[in-house]
Design a protein around this motif. Structure first.
Motif, PDB file in Angstrom:
ATOM      1  N   ALA A  84       0.829  -1.211   0.000  1.00 25.52           N
ATOM      2  CA  ALA A  84       0.000   0.000   0.000  1.00 25.52           C
ATOM      3  C   ALA A  84       0.861   1.258   0.000  1.00 25.52           C
ATOM      4  O   ALA A  84       0.573   2.222  -0.718  1.00 25.52           O
ATOM      5  CB  ALA A  84      -0.927  -0.002   1.221  1.00 25.52           C
ATOM      6  N   ALA A  85       1.916   1.244   0.789  1.00 24.08           N
ATOM      7  CA  ALA A  85       2.779   2.423   0.890  1.00 24.08           C
ATOM      8  C   ALA A  85       3.519   2.710  -0.417  1.00 24.08           C
ATOM      9  O   ALA A  85       3.821   3.860  -0.724  1.00 24.08           O
ATOM     10  CB  ALA A  85       3.778   2.246   2.031  1.00 24.08           C
ATOM     11  N   PHE A  86       3.808   1.672  -1.203  1.00 23.78           N
ATOM     12  CA  PHE A  86       4.472   1.880  -2.487  1.00 23.78           C
ATOM     13  C   PHE A  86       3.476   2.176  -3.605  1.00 23.78           C
ATOM     14  O   PHE A  86       3.804   2.878  -4.553  1.00 23.78           O
ATOM     15  CB  PHE A  86       5.342   0.672  -2.848  1.00 23.78           C
ATOM     16  N   VAL A  87       2.258   1.661  -3.490  1.00 27.59           N
ATOM     17  CA  VAL A  87       1.236   1.893  -4.509  1.00 27.59           C
ATOM     18  C   VAL A  87       0.585   3.267  -4.342  1.00 27.59           C
ATOM     19  O   VAL A  87       0.355   3.976  -5.332  1.00 27.59           O
ATOM     20  CB  VAL A  87       0.160   0.779  -4.465  1.00 27.59           C
ATOM     21  N   ALA A  88       0.269   3.649  -3.123  1.00 24.86           N
ATOM     22  CA  ALA A  88      -0.486   4.881  -2.868  1.00 24.86           C
ATOM     23  C   ALA A  88       0.097   6.128  -3.541  1.00 24.86           C
ATOM     24  O   ALA A  88      -0.654   6.894  -4.149  1.00 24.86           O
ATOM     25  CB  ALA A  88      -0.659   5.097  -1.368  1.00 24.86           C
ATOM     26  N   PRO A  89       1.406   6.371  -3.470  1.00 23.64           N
ATOM     27  CA  PRO A  89       1.929   7.585  -4.111  1.00 23.64           C
ATOM     28  C   PRO A  89       1.768   7.599  -5.635  1.00 23.64           C
ATOM     29  O   PRO A  89       1.821   8.659  -6.251  1.00 23.64           O
ATOM     30  CB  PRO A  89       3.418   7.579  -3.748  1.00 23.64           C
ATOM     31  N   GLU A  90       1.563   6.446  -6.227  1.00 19.71           N
ATOM     32  CA  GLU A  90       1.399   6.356  -7.678  1.00 19.71           C
ATOM     33  C   GLU A  90      -0.046   6.592  -8.108  1.00 19.71           C
ATOM     34  O   GLU A  90      -0.332   6.706  -9.293  1.00 19.71           O
ATOM     35  CB  GLU A  90       1.872   4.990  -8.188  1.00 19.71           C
ATOM     36  N   LEU A  91      -0.961   6.650  -7.144  1.00 15.42           N
ATOM     37  CA  LEU A  91      -2.379   6.860  -7.431  1.00 15.42           C
ATOM     38  C   LEU A  91      -2.731   8.340  -7.363  1.00 15.42           C
ATOM     39  O   LEU A  91      -2.050   9.109  -6.671  1.00 15.42           O
ATOM     40  CB  LEU A  91      -3.235   6.097  -6.411  1.00 15.42           C
ATOM     41  N   PRO A  92      -3.810   8.738  -8.036  1.00 13.39           N
ATOM     42  CA  PRO A  92      -4.296  10.108  -7.843  1.00 13.39           C
ATOM     43  C   PRO A  92      -4.624  10.328  -6.359  1.00 13.39           C
ATOM     44  O   PRO A  92      -5.075   9.402  -5.673  1.00 13.39           O
ATOM     45  CB  PRO A  92      -5.564  10.167  -8.699  1.00 13.39           C
ATOM     46  N   SER A  93      -4.394  11.520  -5.866  1.00 19.26           N
ATOM     47  CA  SER A  93      -4.510  11.786  -4.420  1.00 19.26           C
ATOM     48  C   SER A  93      -5.867  11.395  -3.841  1.00 19.26           C
ATOM     49  O   SER A  93      -5.940  10.942  -2.704  1.00 19.26           O
ATOM     50  CB  SER A  93      -4.196  13.243  -4.112  1.00 19.26           C
ATOM     51  N   ARG A  94      -6.932  11.525  -4.601  1.00 22.35           N
ATOM     52  CA  ARG A  94      -8.255  11.206  -4.046  1.00 22.35           C
ATOM     53  C   ARG A  94      -8.484   9.706  -3.870  1.00 22.35           C
ATOM     54  O   ARG A  94      -9.446   9.293  -3.225  1.00 22.35           O
ATOM     55  CB  ARG A  94      -9.353  11.827  -4.897  1.00 22.35           C
ATOM     56  N   TYR A  95      -7.617   8.859  -4.447  1.00 18.80           N
ATOM     57  CA  TYR A  95      -7.755   7.404  -4.330  1.00 18.80           C
ATOM     58  C   TYR A  95      -6.704   6.761  -3.436  1.00 18.80           C
ATOM     59  O   TYR A  95      -6.754   5.559  -3.207  1.00 18.80           O
ATOM     60  CB  TYR A  95      -7.680   6.744  -5.707  1.00 18.80           C
ATOM     61  N   ARG A  96      -5.777   7.521  -2.932  1.00 16.10           N
ATOM     62  CA  ARG A  96      -4.661   6.934  -2.180  1.00 16.10           C
ATOM     63  C   ARG A  96      -5.092   6.175  -0.936  1.00 16.10           C
ATOM     64  O   ARG A  96      -4.522   5.147  -0.603  1.00 16.10           O
ATOM     65  CB  ARG A  96      -3.650   8.020  -1.813  1.00 16.10           C
ATOM     66  N   TRP A  98      -7.501   4.331  -0.521  1.00 15.28           N
ATOM     67  CA  TRP A  98      -8.000   2.999  -0.842  1.00 15.28           C
ATOM     68  C   TRP A  98      -6.901   1.957  -0.791  1.00 15.28           C
ATOM     69  O   TRP A  98      -7.152   0.801  -0.422  1.00 15.28           O
ATOM     70  CB  TRP A  98      -8.684   2.968  -2.209  1.00 15.28           C
ATOM     71  N   ALA A  99      -5.683   2.331  -1.132  1.00 14.70           N
ATOM     72  CA  ALA A  99      -4.573   1.377  -1.049  1.00 14.70           C
ATOM     73  C   ALA A  99      -4.412   0.875   0.384  1.00 14.70           C
ATOM     74  O   ALA A  99      -4.181  -0.320   0.616  1.00 14.70           O
ATOM     75  CB  ALA A  99      -3.281   2.024  -1.544  1.00 14.70           C
ATOM     76  N   TYR A 100      -4.558   1.774   1.342  1.00  8.25           N
ATOM     77  CA  TYR A 100      -4.418   1.389   2.750  1.00  8.25           C
ATOM     78  C   TYR A 100      -5.615   0.582   3.241  1.00  8.25           C
ATOM     79  O   TYR A 100      -5.448  -0.351   4.036  1.00  8.25           O
ATOM     80  CB  TYR A 100      -4.180   2.626   3.609  1.00  8.25           C
ATOM     81  N   TRP A 101      -6.808   0.915   2.784  1.00 11.30           N
ATOM     82  CA  TRP A 101      -7.978   0.136   3.177  1.00 11.30           C
ATOM     83  C   TRP A 101      -7.912  -1.275   2.620  1.00 11.30           C
ATOM     84  O   TRP A 101      -8.302  -2.239   3.289  1.00 11.30           O
ATOM     85  CB  TRP A 101      -9.279   0.823   2.754  1.00 11.30           C
ATOM     86  N   VAL A 102      -7.406  -1.419   1.405  1.00  7.83           N
ATOM     87  CA  VAL A 102      -7.234  -2.762   0.838  1.00  7.83           C
ATOM     88  C   VAL A 102      -6.205  -3.543   1.663  1.00  7.83           C
ATOM     89  O   VAL A 102      -6.405  -4.728   1.961  1.00  7.83           O
ATOM     90  CB  VAL A 102      -6.832  -2.689  -0.655  1.00  7.83           C
TER      91      VAL A 102
END
Length: 177
Positions: A84-96, A98-102
Motif C-alpha cells: 500500500a505504501a508503495f502503490v499509494a503515491p502512484e495513485l491520484p490523491s483522491r484514491y490513495r 483505498w490502497a491502505y484500506w485494501v
C-alpha cells in the motif's frame, strides 16, 4: 489462511511483483521491500526465541513452534502495508486512501484467522501487527531519504492475477510449513 501466510504463501504472493520490479530495474524498491520482509522474519524468530510463549493449541504441523509474536499477522502487515505504501503515491490523491484500506482488508482476516483456529492468543496478534507497523514505518523512512523514480506504469491486474494463481497452487499442492 494459514497456508497463504506461511513462507511458501508469501513467496507465491511476492514472486510476480519482485520479478516485475527487477525486470523494470526498480532495484531500490525491490531491496527495500525485501529488507522489510527479511527484517520481520528475523524479528519474529528472535521474538519467539526470547519470549518463548506456548500456543493455546498446537496442531501437529506447528509442534515446536511458539506463539508470540504472530508471524502470520506481522508478515501480513509488512507485506500488505508496504504494498500500500508503495502503490499509494502512484495513485491520484483522491484514491490513495483505498490502497491502505485494501491492505487492512487483506491483513486483518489473516490475523483473525490465527485466533479463530486457536493457534494464537489475541496479544500475539496485536504484538505481531504492531511490530509489522514499525517495520513498515522504518522501511518507508529509509525509502523517502532520497528522490525515487515512479513505479508506474505497472500492470497491477496482471501481477495480482499471477499472485493469485501462484498462491492458489501453493494452497492446493504444498503442505503447511
Amino acid at each position: 489462511m494459514a497456508r497463504i501466510g506461511d513462507t511458501y504463501g508469501v513467496v507465491a504472493l511476492v514472486l510476480p511483483w519482485g520479478a516485475w520490479l527487477l525486470l523494470r530495474r526498480h532495484y531500490a524498491a525491490f531491496l527495500h521491500i525485501g529488507a522489510g520482509l527479511g527484517a520481520i522474519a528475523l524479528l519474529n524468530t528472535l521474538g519467539k526465541a526470547l519470549i518463548g510463549r506456548p500456543r493455546p493449541d498446537t496442531p501437529d504441523y506447528l509442534t515446536g513452534s511458539l506463539a508470540f509474536p504472530s508471524a502470520h499477522a506481522s508478515t501480513a502487515v509488512v507485506l500488505y502495508g508496504l504494498a500500500a505504501a508503495f502503490v499509494a503515491p502512484e495513485l491520484p490523491s483522491r484514491y490513495r486512501f483505498w490502497a491502505y484500506w485494501v491492505a487492512i482488508a487483506l491483513a486483518f482476516p489473516m490475523a483473525i484467522s490465527r485466533l479463530v483456529i486457536g493457534v494464537h492468543w489475541l496479544s500475539d496478534l496485536v504484538g505481531g501487527a504492531l511490530m509489522g507497523l514499525v517495520v513498515c514505518a522504518l522501511v518507508r523512512l529509509a525509502w523517502q531519504r532520497r528522490h525515487r523514480p515512479a513505479l508506474t506504469p505497472c500492470p497491477w491486474l496482471l501481477l495480482s492475477a499471477a499472485s493469485l494463481v501462484l498462491v492458489s497452487a501453493r494452497v492446493a499442492w504444498l503442505p503447511p510449513v
